[in-house]
Motif scaffolding. Structure first.
Motif, PDB file in Angstrom:
ATOM      1  N   GLU A 154       0.812  -1.208   0.000  1.00  0.00           N
ATOM      2  CA  GLU A 154       0.000   0.000   0.000  1.00  0.00           C
ATOM      3  C   GLU A 154       0.847   1.260   0.000  1.00  0.00           C
ATOM      4  O   GLU A 154       0.343   2.348  -0.291  1.00  0.00           O
ATOM      5  N   LEU A 155       2.125   1.123   0.321  1.00  0.00           N
ATOM      6  CA  LEU A 155       3.018   2.273   0.235  1.00  0.00           C
ATOM      7  C   LEU A 155       3.115   2.785  -1.195  1.00  0.00           C
ATOM      8  O   LEU A 155       3.413   3.961  -1.416  1.00  0.00           O
ATOM      9  N   GLU A 156       2.845   1.897  -2.150  1.00  0.00           N
ATOM     10  CA  GLU A 156       2.906   2.300  -3.555  1.00  0.00           C
ATOM     11  C   GLU A 156       1.817   3.307  -3.900  1.00  0.00           C
ATOM     12  O   GLU A 156       1.900   3.993  -4.920  1.00  0.00           O
ATOM     13  N   PRO A 160       5.213  10.717  -4.129  1.00  0.00           N
ATOM     14  CA  PRO A 160       6.590  10.918  -3.655  1.00  0.00           C
ATOM     15  C   PRO A 160       6.662  11.824  -2.433  1.00  0.00           C
ATOM     16  O   PRO A 160       7.440  11.570  -1.500  1.00  0.00           O
ATOM     17  N   ARG A 161       5.853  12.887  -2.403  1.00  0.00           N
ATOM     18  CA  ARG A 161       5.864  13.800  -1.264  1.00  0.00           C
ATOM     19  C   ARG A 161       5.330  13.122  -0.007  1.00  0.00           C
ATOM     20  O   ARG A 161       5.883  13.280   1.087  1.00  0.00           O
ATOM     21  N   GLU A 162       4.258  12.328  -0.141  1.00  0.00           N
ATOM     22  CA  GLU A 162       3.710  11.624   1.012  1.00  0.00           C
ATOM     23  C   GLU A 162       4.702  10.591   1.535  1.00  0.00           C
ATOM     24  O   GLU A 162       4.831  10.411   2.744  1.00  0.00           O
ATOM     25  N   HIS A 163       5.412   9.939   0.638  1.00  0.00           N
ATOM     26  CA  HIS A 163       6.431   8.977   1.051  1.00  0.00           C
ATOM     27  C   HIS A 163       7.566   9.690   1.792  1.00  0.00           C
ATOM     28  O   HIS A 163       8.103   9.177   2.785  1.00  0.00           O
ATOM     29  N   GLU A 164       7.906  10.878   1.325  1.00  0.00           N
ATOM     30  CA  GLU A 164       8.948  11.669   1.976  1.00  0.00           C
ATOM     31  C   GLU A 164       8.512  12.081   3.376  1.00  0.00           C
ATOM     32  O   GLU A 164       9.299  12.019   4.333  1.00  0.00           O
ATOM     33  N   VAL A 165       7.265  12.491   3.498  1.00  0.00           N
ATOM     34  CA  VAL A 165       6.723  12.878   4.801  1.00  0.00           C
ATOM     35  C   VAL A 165       6.731  11.679   5.752  1.00  0.00           C
ATOM     36  O   VAL A 165       7.125  11.803   6.922  1.00  0.00           O
ATOM     37  N   LEU A 166       6.334  10.518   5.254  1.00  0.00           N
ATOM     38  CA  LEU A 166       6.331   9.310   6.084  1.00  0.00           C
ATOM     39  C   LEU A 166       7.744   8.960   6.538  1.00  0.00           C
ATOM     40  O   LEU A 166       7.963   8.564   7.684  1.00  0.00           O
ATOM     41  N   LYS A 191      -2.084  17.676   5.977  1.00  0.00           N
ATOM     42  CA  LYS A 191      -2.862  17.088   4.885  1.00  0.00           C
ATOM     43  C   LYS A 191      -2.158  15.850   4.340  1.00  0.00           C
ATOM     44  O   LYS A 191      -2.798  14.821   4.076  1.00  0.00           O
ATOM     45  N   HIS A 192      -0.841  15.936   4.172  1.00  0.00           N
ATOM     46  CA  HIS A 192      -0.086  14.790   3.672  1.00  0.00           C
ATOM     47  C   HIS A 192      -0.204  13.607   4.638  1.00  0.00           C
ATOM     48  O   HIS A 192      -0.385  12.452   4.213  1.00  0.00           O
ATOM     49  N   ILE A 193      -0.097  13.887   5.939  1.00  0.00           N
ATOM     50  CA  ILE A 193      -0.176  12.817   6.933  1.00  0.00           C
ATOM     51  C   ILE A 193      -1.560  12.184   6.933  1.00  0.00           C
ATOM     52  O   ILE A 193      -1.703  10.954   7.019  1.00  0.00           O
ATOM     53  N   SER A 194      -2.596  13.005   6.794  1.00  0.00           N
ATOM     54  CA  SER A 194      -3.951  12.484   6.710  1.00  0.00           C
ATOM     55  C   SER A 194      -4.095  11.573   5.491  1.00  0.00           C
ATOM     56  O   SER A 194      -4.728  10.512   5.555  1.00  0.00           O
ATOM     57  N   ASN A 195      -3.492  11.964   4.389  1.00  0.00           N
ATOM     58  CA  ASN A 195      -3.541  11.139   3.179  1.00  0.00           C
ATOM     59  C   ASN A 195      -2.815   9.820   3.391  1.00  0.00           C
ATOM     60  O   ASN A 195      -3.255   8.767   2.903  1.00  0.00           O
ATOM     61  N   VAL A 196      -1.678   9.876   4.093  1.00  0.00           N
ATOM     62  CA  VAL A 196      -0.924   8.650   4.388  1.00  0.00           C
ATOM     63  C   VAL A 196      -1.784   7.683   5.188  1.00  0.00           C
ATOM     64  O   VAL A 196      -1.875   6.487   4.867  1.00  0.00           O
ATOM     65  N   PHE A 197      -2.432   8.184   6.241  1.00  0.00           N
ATOM     66  CA  PHE A 197      -3.287   7.335   7.067  1.00  0.00           C
ATOM     67  C   PHE A 197      -4.384   6.685   6.219  1.00  0.00           C
ATOM     68  O   PHE A 197      -4.679   5.500   6.351  1.00  0.00           O
ATOM     69  N   LEU A 216       5.678   2.070  11.445  1.00  0.00           N
ATOM     70  CA  LEU A 216       6.008   0.649  11.394  1.00  0.00           C
ATOM     71  C   LEU A 216       5.868   0.107   9.972  1.00  0.00           C
ATOM     72  O   LEU A 216       6.667  -0.724   9.537  1.00  0.00           O
ATOM     73  N   THR A 217       4.857   0.551   9.266  1.00  0.00           N
ATOM     74  CA  THR A 217       4.685   0.137   7.871  1.00  0.00           C
ATOM     75  C   THR A 217       5.894   0.540   7.055  1.00  0.00           C
ATOM     76  O   THR A 217       6.428  -0.233   6.255  1.00  0.00           O
ATOM     77  N   PHE A 218       6.356   1.762   7.262  1.00  0.00           N
ATOM     78  CA  PHE A 218       7.528   2.263   6.547  1.00  0.00           C
ATOM     79  C   PHE A 218       8.764   1.437   6.890  1.00  0.00           C
ATOM     80  O   PHE A 218       9.504   0.991   6.002  1.00  0.00           O
ATOM     81  N   LEU A 219       8.983   1.186   8.190  1.00  0.00           N
ATOM     82  CA  LEU A 219      10.153   0.432   8.630  1.00  0.00           C
ATOM     83  C   LEU A 219      10.122  -0.996   8.099  1.00  0.00           C
ATOM     84  O   LEU A 219      11.147  -1.578   7.734  1.00  0.00           O
ATOM     85  N   ASN A 220       8.927  -1.590   8.060  1.00  0.00           N
ATOM     86  CA  ASN A 220       8.786  -2.977   7.630  1.00  0.00           C
ATOM     87  C   ASN A 220       9.025  -3.154   6.143  1.00  0.00           C
ATOM     88  O   ASN A 220       9.263  -4.260   5.664  1.00  0.00           O
ATOM     89  N   SER A 221       8.980  -2.050   5.409  1.00  0.00           N
ATOM     90  CA  SER A 221       9.161  -2.120   3.942  1.00  0.00           C
ATOM     91  C   SER A 221      10.611  -2.008   3.522  1.00  0.00           C
ATOM     92  O   SER A 221      10.941  -2.200   2.366  1.00  0.00           O
ATOM     93  N   ARG A 222      11.481  -1.670   4.473  1.00  0.00           N
ATOM     94  CA  ARG A 222      12.872  -1.383   4.117  1.00  0.00           C
ATOM     95  C   ARG A 222      13.711  -2.655   4.091  1.00  0.00           C
ATOM     96  O   ARG A 222      13.381  -3.644   4.702  1.00  0.00           O
TER      97      ARG A 222
END
Length: 222
Positions: A154-156, A160-166, A191-197, A216-222
């Motif tokens: 779902e990170l996909e 790019p900006r939302e991924h950077e914020v995360l 707004k970006h964080i709300s979109n991420v959620f 955790l989702t971000f960390l688990n993807s690395r």
């Protein structure tokens, strides 16, 4: 001066504590102290300071009540000495304690189940990674906190900006810190964080908990 890592080990089980001390020693990691409760741990850390300790390896439950003494001490160390890494060990997944530990800056933070210690290479690797400012979160902890569903794909969905914020959230930056880093308004960050959620389909629970799950989702993807 030696460039070897310096650790303090805190666990009320003498057998496990001595075992970890031996494993660290065999890996050329110096153990400056091995203690059995949270008060002793804090005393050792205070005496040595960040110049004398690189990482604290801490059991979640320790005397006198065997409830949250370990995690409380770990959080106190993070607050008072942010340059000292903390690796927490738990007999089983303690969701509330894992959330408390991972709520802030995740650099130099680890949460592993004690069963992982028997895999010596992975355990030592986790110790070194956390001490170097990285993170190590047990896969079972991630699975439970994420409701045992994988959100890596779902990170996909993120821009790019939302991924950077995360990514900056995972580094422990506040909304204001993210705004300053990206040179955008606070409202834009929110707004970006709300979109991420939303895009990660995180449950509608309290904001702090959702933030931990996103990290955790971000960390688990690395």
């Amino acid at each position: 001066m030696s460039d070897r890592l310096r650790a303090v080990v805190a666990d009320d089980s003498v057998l496990l504590r001595d075992g970890i001390v031996r494993l660290l020693g065999d890996a050329d990691i110096d153990v400056v102290a091995a203690v059995g409760d949270g008060e002793e741990l804090l005393s050792v850390v205070h005496d040595h300071g960040p110049g004398g300790i690189d990482i604290a390896i801490v059991d979640v439950r320790m005397p006198p009540t065997h409830t949250d003494e370990g995690i409380t001490a770990a959080l106190a160390i993070r607050e008072a000495y942010p340059t000292i890494a903390v690796l927490v060990l738990s007999q089983y997944v303690e969701e509330r304690y894992a959330t408390d530990l991972l709520r802030g800056d995740t650099t130099g933070v680890g949460y592993l189940l004690k069963d992982r210690v028997v895999d010596v290479d992975d355990f030592i690797s986790a110790v070194r990674r956390v001490a170097a400012g990285g993170s190590a979160v047990d896969a079972d902890v991630v699975a439970q906190l994420l409701g045992r569903t994988s959100r890596t794909s779902e990170l996909e969905r993120l821009t790019p900006r939302e991924h950077e914020v995360l990514g900056l959230m995972a580094e422990g930056l506040s909304n204001g810190g993210i705004a300053e880093q990206l040179v955008v308004s606070l409202g834009a960050v929110e707004k970006h964080i709300s979109n991420v959620f939303t895009k990660l389909d995180l449950p509608r629970i309290d904001h702090a908990h959702r933030r931990v799950l996103a990290v955790l989702t971000f960390l688990n993807s690395r």
